[in-house]
Structures are given as C-alpha cells and as structure tokens.
Design a protein around this motif. Structure first.
Motif, short mmCIF file in Angstrom:
data_model
loop_
_atom_site.label_atom_id
_atom_site.label_comp_id
_atom_site.label_asym_id
_atom_site.label_seq_id
_atom_site.Cartn_x
_atom_site.Cartn_y
_atom_site.Cartn_z
N LEU A 85 60.93 35.87 32.83
CA LEU A 85 61.14 34.46 33.15
C LEU A 85 60.04 33.94 34.07
CD1 LEU A 85 62.83 31.85 33.26
CD2 LEU A 85 64.11 32.88 35.15
N LEU A 86 59.74 34.70 35.11
CA LEU A 86 58.71 34.26 36.05
C LEU A 86 57.33 34.20 35.38
CD1 LEU A 86 59.86 36.23 39.21
CD2 LEU A 86 60.20 33.80 38.70
N GLN A 89 53.08 30.22 33.33
CA GLN A 89 52.25 29.59 32.30
C GLN A 89 52.23 28.07 32.43
OE1 GLN A 89 53.80 31.03 28.58
NE2 GLN A 89 53.34 33.18 29.04
N GLY A 90 53.19 27.54 33.22
CA GLY A 90 53.22 26.11 33.48
C GLY A 90 54.20 25.38 32.59
N ALA A 118 58.18 25.20 39.21
CA ALA A 118 58.94 24.73 38.05
C ALA A 118 59.52 23.37 38.40
CB ALA A 118 60.05 25.71 37.67
N THR A 119 59.83 22.60 37.39
CA THR A 119 60.36 21.25 37.58
C THR A 119 61.88 21.27 37.59
OG1 THR A 119 58.43 20.27 36.50
CG2 THR A 119 60.41 18.90 36.65
N HIS A 120 62.47 20.66 38.61
CA HIS A 120 63.91 20.59 38.74
C HIS A 120 64.45 19.40 37.99
CE1 HIS A 120 67.54 19.46 41.45
NE2 HIS A 120 67.93 20.33 40.52
N VAL A 124 66.00 22.57 29.11
CA VAL A 124 65.37 23.27 30.22
C VAL A 124 65.33 24.75 29.89
CG1 VAL A 124 66.18 21.58 31.93
CG2 VAL A 124 67.56 23.61 31.46
N LEU A 125 64.49 25.47 30.62
CA LEU A 125 64.33 26.90 30.34
C LEU A 125 65.43 27.74 30.97
CD1 LEU A 125 62.72 29.35 29.30
CD2 LEU A 125 61.30 29.18 31.38
N THR A 126 65.86 27.38 32.17
CA THR A 126 66.73 28.27 32.92
C THR A 126 67.59 27.49 33.90
OG1 THR A 126 66.76 30.29 34.28
CG2 THR A 126 65.02 28.68 34.72
#
Length: 322
Positions: free
Chosen positions: A143-144, A149-150, A178-180, A198-200
C-alpha cells in the motif's frame, strides 16, 4: 497507545493506582448522577455509556441518568460538563476528542487540560486498514509503495475523527503523502473503497468486519497496539515496521476539576465493576470495542500523552475543524 488488556479475566486489578473511597464526602451519592454524553444518541459512545449506566447505578445505589449533549466534535457536551459543579453528580462521557480537540478547535471557552479530572478509561475501538480485495495491495508495504507513486487517496468518516488521525499519523510516520477524502460516516467511507473512489481507509471494526469476512475488502493492518481477537491473522501497523504506532478511538469518564477524590474513586470503581461483567464485555465486542479499565492517574497520563502526539500530527498536516 497503551497496551489494551485482554478481555478475559478483566478485573479491578487492571486499574492500579485507583484511589480508595474515603470519608471526605459523607453520604455521597445521595441523589441521581448525570452522565453528559458528548455525542449523539444511538452512536457508539452513547451505547457504551448506556450499557454501563445499569451496573454503575447498582454499585452506587442511585439512579444514573444519561443526557446527550452532542455537537462540535464533542466540545458542546464537554463545555456543559466543565461548567457544572464539581460535586461528583455530573460526569462527562467522552471519546478521544478529549485529546484531539485542543488542537482541532479554536476559541474554546474552556481548557481541556485543566477543566476536567480523569475518572477511568472504559474501552478502545481499534480500526482496520482496508483496501479493495479485488485489486488492492496485498500488505501494508505494498500500500505504501503504491501511495509513493503519487495520486493516492484515502477516505474517513469525517475531518478530525479518530480514523482520519490514524491514517494521518501512519502517513506521517511512513513519510508518504495521500489525499484525504472525508465522508459523512463509516458506511460512506467504506463504500468509497468498494467503489474504487479511494484506495484505502482506516475504519472501525463493526462497519467493515462483514465485508472483510465476505472477501470484498482486505484488512492490511489493525491500528491498535495488539492484534484483534476477532481478526488474529491481521498484523498491527507496529509489527510491519512502525514501532510505537497505535492510534485508536477510546472512551472514558471525566468529572469537573475540583471534584472530591472519594467521589472520583467511587465512580471509577462503579464503572470498572460494570466492565468486569462478561455480558458487558461481550456487548462491547459486538460494538467493535475492547474493555480497557484504567484508574484516574493512568487515564490522566494517557490523555496527556495522546494530546501531545495528536497535536504534532494535527499541526504537521494542517488539520482544522472550523
């Protein structure tokens, strides 16, 4: 966060330093005790306070009345409690906002650090770090790596909530951006992951457990210091290269500063008798929480430590509730 006691065998001995009731307040309590819950009726904080009200009433020999004073991230109820007489008859049932609000909110009419005396911690609510099982990373390292990678995004149940701060703390410790994307509650934040918006996300256990067990979401980590009994296969964040990491929601009781020590001791012991009840512990587990008794001194030290840690994250990330 301090290690969470295991549910089995919980007893009053888990709260070392708890003062013994004395004779400094003869006849206390002689009338009903009011617990001001700083959160809405029907929420997890309210549910726990109502769960413990019965055992506390039996132990104290007086009615224990729940009164909800919700709003402004718990600060409305806290303000009402801070302005109450320090006689042991008004108790504040609050969450981890006690530690976060001093840094999140401006212009408060009271100082969290001096307005309250700690009574006892009640429980903690760990969060699961989730991704979509279909195409999400396999572990925290993956995940990190993807976030590095942006363009990565994560959801939460709202700005300044415990799950938001859990992710912000992890990203800061990992040196990753990361964007909240805040949502209006746990169902919405989880749906955002399922839909690929969203990713996570970090999410409380009740809102995610079924989806994890059904194989729709993958749990990469748990935010607490220890693994969860319900998901023993899911490692903690700390185990995966981030020693000392532990950010959870927690619930506790406080009273106005200046409340006599014997009253504080009686209140703490009454709550901890309730926490030792296996039926109460089983109900807490259904709510995604674990009992975590702690006496006034231990709770006071814990809250002070949490305020310092969360203040650093909140300032660094520029998180603010207006």
């Amino acid at each position: 966060m301090s290690p969470v006691p295991r549910r089995a065998g919980l007893a009053l001995a888990l709260a070392p330093g708890l003062p013994r009731p004395g004779r400094g307040q003869p006849g206390w309590p002689s009338r009903p005790i009011r617990i001001l819950v700083a959160w809405p009726a029907g929420g997890s904080t309210d549910a726990v306070m109502r769960l413990l009200a019965g055992p506390m009433q039996a132990a104290l020999g007086q009615p224990v009345v729940i009164e909800n004073r919700a709003g402004a991230s718990g600060s409305i109820g806290a303000a009402a409690a801070a302005q109450s007489a320090p006689d042991g008859y008004t108790v504040l049932g609050d969450a981890s906002s006690q530690a976060a609000n001093p840094s999140l909110l401006r212009g408060l009419a009271f100082d969290y650090a001096t307005a309250f005396a700690p009574v006892t911690q009640l429980c903690v609510a760990p969060a699961l770090l989730l991704v979509r099982a279909e195409d999400g990373p396999r572990d925290l390292a993956g995940l990190l790596a993807r976030l590095r990678q942006g363009g990565g995004t994560y959801s939460s149940s709202g700005i300044g909530t415990a799950v938001h701060l859990a992710m912000a703390a992890l990203l800061r410790q990992a040196g990753v951006a990361a964007t909240h994307v805040p949502y209006r509650g746990s169902p919405q934040q989880v749906q955002a992951v399922l839909a690929g918006e969203v990713l996570t996300t970090f999410c409380t256990v009740p809102a995610a457990a079924g989806l994890v067990r059904d194989g729709r979401l993958r749990a990469l980590a748990v935010s607490s210091a220890r693994r969860l009994a319900a998901f023993p296969e899911v490692p903690t964040v700390a185990e995966q290269g981030f020693p000392g990491y532990a950010v959870t929601e927690w619930l506790a009781l406080f009273v106005p500063a200046g409340t006599p020590e014997p009253a504080i001791a009686r209140l703490a012991q009454a709550a901890q008798v309730g926490l030792a009840d296996p039926a109460v512990q089983a109900r807490l587990e259904l709510l995604g929480m674990e009992a975590a008794a702690a006496g006034p001194a231990a709770l006071g030290a814990f809250v002070a430590e949490q305020r310092m840690k969360l203040a650093e994250v909140i300032r660094a990330e520029g998180i603010r509730l207006e």
